[in-house]
Design an enzyme around this catalytic site. Structure first.
Site, mmCIF file in Angstrom:
data_model
loop_
_atom_site.group_PDB
_atom_site.id
_atom_site.type_symbol
_atom_site.label_atom_id
_atom_site.label_comp_id
_atom_site.label_asym_id
_atom_site.label_seq_id
_atom_site.Cartn_x
_atom_site.Cartn_y
_atom_site.Cartn_z
ATOM 1 C CG HIS A 180 -1.872 1.186 1.226
ATOM 2 N ND1 HIS A 180 -3.143 1.118 0.689
ATOM 3 C CD2 HIS A 180 -1.730 2.463 1.668
ATOM 4 C CE1 HIS A 180 -3.749 2.280 0.825
ATOM 5 N NE2 HIS A 180 -2.902 3.130 1.412
ATOM 6 C CB CYS A 181 1.946 3.460 -2.626
ATOM 7 S SG CYS A 181 3.019 4.888 -2.905
ATOM 8 N N PRO A 182 1.303 5.097 0.465
ATOM 9 C CG PRO A 182 2.641 5.899 2.193
ATOM 10 C CD PRO A 182 2.445 4.713 1.306
ATOM 11 C CG ASN A 185 -5.291 7.971 -0.325
ATOM 12 O OD1 ASN A 185 -5.196 7.211 0.643
ATOM 13 N ND2 ASN A 185 -6.357 8.730 -0.525
ATOM 14 C CG ASN A 186 -4.999 2.852 -5.346
ATOM 15 O OD1 ASN A 186 -5.660 2.024 -4.712
ATOM 16 N ND2 ASN A 186 -5.034 2.924 -6.655
#
Length: 371
Positions: A180-182, A185-186
């Site tokens: 999960h890549c902040p 945001n996805n």
């Protein structure tokens, strides 16, 4: 009538149990619910023979994981705005400060090179970041189907196909989940993994380009700033007071506009150099994983399986590794030679290979896509 000690003892036990139950019933409902929940948690740690250290660790640190997931979910929008803001600031500095300097300094050939490469790189960065943030990574179907699965998600209570993992931040299962890549945001999964890697690659190239081409401008701006002369002036003043002499230095003849230009160049060079090093290391790491045909999560799983099989004297092989070149062709969606240009060097919204539910497994590596 005979007196029986055993019957009296049984009666006393019954009375004590009833008193205990009455005492329990007098406890507030929320205390009894918490006590029952704690008993279930403790019993869940040894409910079957498959319980190991990982299960105990997940159960104990579940509140910590929940807190981290909640904070990351909330800060996702902030991180996206930060990426857009920082990238836009570099673009504004490039157009307002650097472009006039390039036009007035370089030859027509170098001007054409900088304008063409800079705009191509900017388009690739903007396109892939938008697609990576807005494209759904892919989720298993919720309705009943005949697709094969390897396990059941303990959070979703649904069938999980191969290479599928649950994301606590998105609160759903993701096909071929990488992480999960902040900053997006996805989640990075099957349908947006290529967009994520391409964004990292072209952002790194853009930062390296700005850092190398702006090195001389950075050195000139660094030496021209007035506040950088303060330590030298301070030493001179100390010596002049010690020697009882009067010494005055005149301020450099720079206007406010010149100072802002110098500060903008320094800001751009420091930011692009820092991001280029950090993001470049991340891009190289993901390139290695893609060459091996695995994701970030599968890297840890494969390491565990390799150690486990080594104890039995066996060798573990990744079933989704089809060879380095073929792994890249599958990842990039290259089906013919022209796709190296149209799908890799130019913006392309083509779908990835496969549906993310089923995967081809070969004992012998061979090309899935012949180019």
């Amino acid at each position: 009538m005979r007196w029986c000690p055993s019957s009296m003892l049984h009666l006393c036990c019954l009375r004590s149990r009833s008193c205990t139950r009455r005492g329990r019933n007098k406890l507030p409902l929320w205390i009894r619910e918490i006590w029952a929940y704690m008993r279930v948690l403790v019993q869940s740690l040894y409910f079957n023979s498959l319980t190991d250290s990982d299960v105990v660790f997940d159960s104990v640190f579940e509140p910590v994981f929940w807190t981290v997931d909640y904070v990351t979910r909330w800060f996702g929008t902030v991180f996206v705005c930060l990426v857009v803001l920082l990238t836009s600031s570099i673009v504004v500095i490039a157009y307002i400060v650097l472009l006039p300097l390039v036009i007035n300094t370089y030859s027509p050939a170098w001007i054409a090179w900088h304008i063409c490469y800079g705009h191509w790189n900017l388009i690739m960065i903007a396109f892939h970041y938008y697609k990576a943030a807005k494209t759904s990574p892919g989720c298993p179907p919720t309705e009943k189907n005949d697709a094969p699965f390897v396990s059941v998600c303990k959070k979703c209570i649904m069938a999980k196909p191969a290479r599928t993992h649950h994301c606590g931040i998105c609160n759903r299962c993701i096909l071929k989940m990488d992480h999960h890549c902040p900053w997006l945001n996805n989640c990075v999964g099957h349908f947006n993994h290529r967009y994520f890697f391409s964004f990292c690659l072209f952002m790194t190239l853009g930062c390296v380009y700005c850092s190398i081409s702006g090195r001389n401008l950075f050195l000139d701006a660094y030496n021209a700033l007035e506040h950088l002369l303060v330590p030298i002036c301070f030493v001179i003043i100390i010596f002049s007071l010690f020697l009882k002499t009067n010494y005055q230095t005149s301020a450099p003849p720079y206007t406010f506009k010149d100072k802002m230009i110098h500060k903008s160049i320094i800001y751009m060079w420091v930011l692009t150099s820092t991001v280029g090093v950090a993001l470049g290391a991340l891009t190289i790491w993901h390139a290695v994983l893609i060459s091996r045909g695995e994701t970030s999560i599968e890297r840890h799983i494969n390491n565990k399986e390799t150690k486990r099989m080594a104890k039995w004297g066996k060798v573990y092989r990744n079933p989704f590794n089809y060879g380095r070149l073929n792994n890249w062709k599958i990842f990039l969606g290259v089906e013919k030679r022209s796709h190296w240009v149209t799908r890799v060097l130019l913006p392309s919204g083509h779908a990835p290979y496969g549906d993310g539910l089923t995967w081809d497994i070969f004992a012998v590596k061979r090309d899935l896509i012949a180019v």
